[in-house]
Design a protein around this motif. Structure first.
Motif, PDB file in Angstrom:
ATOM      1  N   LEU A 154       0.672  -1.222   0.004  1.00 12.11           N
ATOM      2  CA  LEU A 154       0.144  -0.024   0.082  1.00 12.11           C
ATOM      3  C   LEU A 154       0.960   1.235  -0.003  1.00 12.11           C
ATOM      4  CD1 LEU A 154      -2.599  -0.978   2.852  1.00 12.11           C
ATOM      5  CD2 LEU A 154      -2.971  -1.012   0.314  1.00 12.11           C
ATOM      6  N   PRO A 155       0.376   2.311  -0.509  1.00 11.27           N
ATOM      7  CA  PRO A 155      -1.052   2.555  -1.140  1.00 11.27           C
ATOM      8  C   PRO A 155      -1.059   2.164  -2.520  1.00 11.27           C
ATOM      9  CG  PRO A 155       0.210   4.446  -1.369  1.00 11.27           C
ATOM     10  CD  PRO A 155       1.153   3.631  -0.559  1.00 11.27           C
ATOM     11  N   ARG A 156      -2.159   1.884  -3.195  1.00 12.70           N
ATOM     12  CA  ARG A 156      -2.423   1.595  -4.537  1.00 12.70           C
ATOM     13  C   ARG A 156      -2.542   2.672  -5.379  1.00 12.70           C
ATOM     14  NH1 ARG A 156      -0.318  -3.143  -4.728  1.00 12.70           N
ATOM     15  NH2 ARG A 156      -1.390  -3.415  -6.749  1.00 12.70           N
ATOM     16  N   ALA A 157      -1.940   2.774  -6.419  1.00  8.51           N
ATOM     17  CA  ALA A 157      -2.155   3.652  -7.455  1.00  8.51           C
ATOM     18  C   ALA A 157      -3.588   3.991  -8.026  1.00  8.51           C
ATOM     19  CB  ALA A 157      -1.526   3.204  -8.628  1.00  8.51           C
ATOM     20  N   VAL A 158      -3.990   5.059  -8.506  1.00  3.74           N
ATOM     21  CA  VAL A 158      -5.380   5.588  -9.113  1.00  3.74           C
ATOM     22  C   VAL A 158      -5.661   4.081  -9.844  1.00  3.74           C
ATOM     23  CG1 VAL A 158      -6.702   7.244 -10.252  1.00  3.74           C
ATOM     24  CG2 VAL A 158      -4.923   7.818  -8.720  1.00  3.74           C
ATOM     25  N   ASN A 159      -7.032   3.772  -9.708  1.00  3.74           N
ATOM     26  CA  ASN A 159      -7.493   2.604 -10.316  1.00  3.74           C
ATOM     27  C   ASN A 159      -6.896   1.456 -10.303  1.00  3.74           C
ATOM     28  OD1 ASN A 159      -9.745   4.484 -11.665  1.00  3.74           O
ATOM     29  ND2 ASN A 159      -8.288   5.169 -13.390  1.00  3.74           N
ATOM     30  N   ASN A 160      -6.050   1.336  -9.313  1.00  8.84           N
ATOM     31  CA  ASN A 160      -5.122   0.200  -8.953  1.00  8.84           C
ATOM     32  C   ASN A 160      -4.246  -0.198 -10.011  1.00  8.84           C
ATOM     33  OD1 ASN A 160      -4.370  -1.507  -6.761  1.00  8.84           O
ATOM     34  ND2 ASN A 160      -5.729  -3.233  -7.770  1.00  8.84           N
ATOM     35  N   ASP A 161      -3.749   0.647 -10.853  1.00  5.97           N
ATOM     36  CA  ASP A 161      -3.028   0.374 -11.977  1.00  5.97           C
ATOM     37  C   ASP A 161      -2.119   1.707 -12.259  1.00  5.97           C
ATOM     38  OD1 ASP A 161      -2.260  -1.081 -14.332  1.00  5.97           O
ATOM     39  OD2 ASP A 161      -3.264   0.372 -15.470  1.00  5.97           O
ATOM     40  N   LEU A 162      -0.672   1.404 -12.258  1.00  2.00           N
ATOM     41  CA  LEU A 162       0.304   2.176 -12.447  1.00  2.00           C
ATOM     42  C   LEU A 162       0.793   2.180 -13.817  1.00  2.00           C
ATOM     43  CD1 LEU A 162       2.068   4.467 -11.244  1.00  2.00           C
ATOM     44  CD2 LEU A 162       3.692   2.771 -10.346  1.00  2.00           C
ATOM     45  N   ASP A 163       1.077   2.821 -14.638  1.00  2.00           N
ATOM     46  CA  ASP A 163       1.504   3.051 -15.970  1.00  2.00           C
ATOM     47  C   ASP A 163       2.853   2.868 -16.020  1.00  2.00           C
ATOM     48  OD1 ASP A 163      -0.743   3.368 -17.381  1.00  2.00           O
ATOM     49  OD2 ASP A 163      -0.554   5.671 -17.611  1.00  2.00           O
ATOM     50  N   ILE A 164       3.452   1.667 -16.173  1.00  2.00           N
ATOM     51  CA  ILE A 164       4.795   1.556 -16.250  1.00  2.00           C
ATOM     52  C   ILE A 164       5.290   0.972 -17.744  1.00  2.00           C
ATOM     53  CG2 ILE A 164       6.480  -0.343 -15.689  1.00  2.00           C
ATOM     54  CD1 ILE A 164       4.616  -1.211 -13.247  1.00  2.00           C
ATOM     55  N   TRP A 165       6.329   2.021 -17.865  1.00  2.00           N
ATOM     56  CA  TRP A 165       7.152   1.858 -19.154  1.00  2.00           C
ATOM     57  C   TRP A 165       8.563   1.106 -19.105  1.00  2.00           C
ATOM     58  CZ3 TRP A 165       6.347   4.602 -24.168  1.00  2.00           C
ATOM     59  CH2 TRP A 165       5.230   5.129 -24.184  1.00  2.00           C
ATOM     60  N   VAL A 166       9.218   0.739 -20.035  1.00  2.00           N
ATOM     61  CA  VAL A 166      10.446   0.217 -20.217  1.00  2.00           C
ATOM     62  C   VAL A 166      11.368   1.122 -21.272  1.00  2.00           C
ATOM     63  CG1 VAL A 166      12.066  -1.673 -20.615  1.00  2.00           C
ATOM     64  CG2 VAL A 166       9.716  -2.054 -19.534  1.00  2.00           C
ATOM     65  N   ALA A 167      12.485   1.357 -20.759  1.00  2.00           N
ATOM     66  CA  ALA A 167      13.296   2.370 -21.709  1.00  2.00           C
ATOM     67  C   ALA A 167      14.405   1.209 -22.036  1.00  2.00           C
ATOM     68  CB  ALA A 167      14.091   3.428 -20.853  1.00  2.00           C
ATOM     69  N   VAL A 168      14.791   1.160 -23.285  1.00  2.00           N
ATOM     70  CA  VAL A 168      15.772   0.482 -23.834  1.00  2.00           C
ATOM     71  C   VAL A 168      16.920   1.169 -24.559  1.00  2.00           C
ATOM     72  CG1 VAL A 168      14.221  -1.615 -23.942  1.00  2.00           C
ATOM     73  CG2 VAL A 168      14.593  -0.288 -26.144  1.00  2.00           C
ATOM     74  N   GLY A 169      18.276   0.407 -24.853  1.00  2.00           N
ATOM     75  CA  GLY A 169      18.993   1.433 -25.288  1.00  2.00           C
ATOM     76  C   GLY A 169      19.283   0.757 -26.897  1.00  2.00           C
ATOM     77  N   GLY A 170      19.089  -0.343 -26.962  1.00  2.00           N
ATOM     78  CA  GLY A 170      18.964  -1.004 -28.351  1.00  2.00           C
ATOM     79  C   GLY A 170      19.269  -2.491 -28.373  1.00  2.00           C
ATOM     80  N   THR A 171      19.284  -2.995 -27.147  1.00  2.00           N
ATOM     81  CA  THR A 171      19.632  -4.594 -27.355  1.00  2.00           C
ATOM     82  C   THR A 171      18.568  -5.410 -27.548  1.00  2.00           C
ATOM     83  OG1 THR A 171      19.192  -4.852 -24.972  1.00  2.00           O
ATOM     84  CG2 THR A 171      21.490  -4.193 -25.549  1.00  2.00           C
ATOM     85  N   PRO A 172      18.529  -6.464 -28.597  1.00  2.00           N
ATOM     86  CA  PRO A 172      17.438  -7.268 -28.870  1.00  2.00           C
ATOM     87  C   PRO A 172      16.703  -7.834 -27.611  1.00  2.00           C
ATOM     88  CG  PRO A 172      19.150  -7.479 -30.285  1.00  2.00           C
ATOM     89  CD  PRO A 172      19.795  -7.038 -29.471  1.00  2.00           C
ATOM     90  N   GLU A 173      17.689  -8.246 -26.549  1.00  2.00           N
ATOM     91  CA  GLU A 173      16.979  -9.104 -25.673  1.00  2.00           C
ATOM     92  C   GLU A 173      16.160  -8.088 -24.614  1.00  2.00           C
ATOM     93  OE1 GLU A 173      20.786 -10.812 -26.916  1.00  2.00           O
ATOM     94  OE2 GLU A 173      20.429  -8.718 -26.316  1.00  2.00           O
ATOM     95  N   SER A 174      16.359  -6.692 -24.500  1.00  2.00           N
ATOM     96  CA  SER A 174      15.434  -5.922 -23.692  1.00  2.00           C
ATOM     97  C   SER A 174      14.312  -5.763 -24.674  1.00  2.00           C
ATOM     98  CB  SER A 174      16.279  -4.687 -23.705  1.00  2.00           C
ATOM     99  OG  SER A 174      17.378  -4.723 -22.900  1.00  2.00           O
ATOM    100  N   VAL A 175      14.504  -5.516 -25.835  1.00  2.00           N
ATOM    101  CA  VAL A 175      13.092  -5.212 -26.851  1.00  2.00           C
ATOM    102  C   VAL A 175      12.270  -6.471 -26.715  1.00  2.00           C
ATOM    103  CG1 VAL A 175      12.376  -4.977 -29.116  1.00  2.00           C
ATOM    104  CG2 VAL A 175      14.449  -3.895 -28.433  1.00  2.00           C
ATOM    105  N   LEU A 176      12.818  -7.875 -26.672  1.00  2.00           N
ATOM    106  CA  LEU A 176      12.097  -9.043 -26.616  1.00  2.00           C
ATOM    107  C   LEU A 176      11.290  -9.160 -25.283  1.00  2.00           C
ATOM    108  CD1 LEU A 176      11.194 -12.002 -27.815  1.00  2.00           C
ATOM    109  CD2 LEU A 176      13.156 -12.823 -26.842  1.00  2.00           C
TER     110      LEU A 176
END
Length: 343
Positions: free
Chosen positions: A164-186
């Motif tokens: 706790l606490p929980r995000a609004v609507n119990n869902d936090l927007d989560i992004w991933v940043a990648v530098g260009g490796t295929p493993e991260s993209v996959l």
């Protein structure tokens, strides 16, 4: 396509090597974010660093402060170094900002291109990949489940633990940043997470295979195409006159490239690299509004972007120059880009 700004909180360093006080830079940041909101930009992200040339080590505190002086803009990290953080605490921090801001918080996670946080928080770089994989899986589980049972290698287990606490609507927007490796993209495609690619060198078109790979992976693992999101993060700076702003900005930009480059074994940064980057098919969007509009639209057409992030404070430009660049982005560039895209 969303249009916004990412920053690292670069501190200005003068010709004597004197570093701007972090307090001053943080106060400037809040003014800059407030202006971004006023001119109608869609999002702002701030990076996590633990170095003498950057002001911000805890993005969530900066965006919590910004939440109190803004109304509409999304506020997030760019990025939080998940590998050296505790996913439980990170979720709690950003869920708290989400509640303060009325659902405008985002969490963008990465493995960390700078590694100072690993020894600072007691992690071994030999576990670089394993740390990120384990902690990302835990973070996503926390985002889905209020009560968590989990066991891993790098932190104590959780047994039906309420987070706790929980995000609004119990869902936090989560992004991933990648530098260009295929493993991260996959990985991102497999998990169905939004991705932002850092394009900070070379010809952006060379990244096209990675964008296509991400889309194929996203589709292959059966994720909802309506939720597909992909963006780019590119070094950008805007002025009224293209050559004038380039000439003013180059000394600051090259100085920062050289500060980082000396630690990484890069050769000295050359003016030719800067001008090549500013060219029509280069990776720098540094110039006037017309050039920026053309380049941003080219990136959108090339990659099918849903988000464009202008990394605007490399090298620590003056607060006055930053405010002018933000104003141009929000009042001259963004409206024309949206108009061209039919929005």
């Amino acid at each position: 396509m969303e249009l916004g700004i990412g920053m690292f909180g670069d501190l200005r360093i003068n010709s004597k090597g004197e570093v701007q006080p972090a307090q001053q830079r943080m106060q400037e940041l809040i003014e800059e974010i407030k202006l971004m909101d006023e001119v109608g930009l869609d999002f702002f992200g701030i990076g996590e660093h633990h170095r003498p040339d950057y002001a911000v080590s805890t993005p969530e505190i900066i965006i919590a402060a910004a939440a109190t002086v803004t109304k509409n803009i999304k506020l997030g990290s760019a990025v939080s170094v998940l590998s050296s953080s505790d996913p439980v605490r990170l979720y709690q921090s950003f869920a708290t900002v989400d509640l303060i801001s009325g659902g405008r918080a985002e969490l963008m996670v990465g493995r960390g291109s700078f590694t100072e946080s690993f020894p600072l928080f007691g992690y071994d770089l030999k576990d670089y990949d394993e740390l990120f994989e384990e902690k990302l899986n835990l973070l996503l589980q926390i985002n889905k489940e209020e009560r968590v049972t989990w066991k891993g290698q790098f932190r104590p287990a959780l047994a039906d633990q309420e987070v706790l606490p929980r995000a609004v609507n119990n869902d936090l927007d989560i992004w991933v940043a990648v530098g260009g490796t295929p493993e991260s993209v996959l990985r991102a495609g497999r998990l169905g997470l939004p991705v932002i690619f850092a394009i900070i060198g070379g010809n952006p078109a060379h990244f096209k295979p990675l964008f296509d790979y991400y889309r194929r992976a996203y589709d292959h693992f059966g994720h909802n195409p309506d939720n597909f999101q992909v963006g780019v993060h590119m070094h950008s700076f805007f002025g009224e006159n293209s050559q004038q702003i380039a000439d003013e900005y180059y000394p600051l930009y090259s100085a920062q490239m050289n500060r980082v480059g000396r630690q990484r074994g890069w050769p000295p940064y050359q003016k030719q690299q800067f001008e090549q980057g500013r060219a029509p098919h280069g990776h720098l969007i540094i110039g006037d509004a017309h050039e920026a509009i053309d380049k941003i639209l080219e990136m959108q057409e090339l990659f099918g972007l849903t988000r464009f992030s202008a990394h605007m404070d490399v090298g620590g430009p003056s607060h006055q120059s930053m405010m002018k660049s933000i104003e141009i982005f929000g009042t001259k560039i963004a409206p024309k880009v949206r108009e061209a895209l039919g929005k």
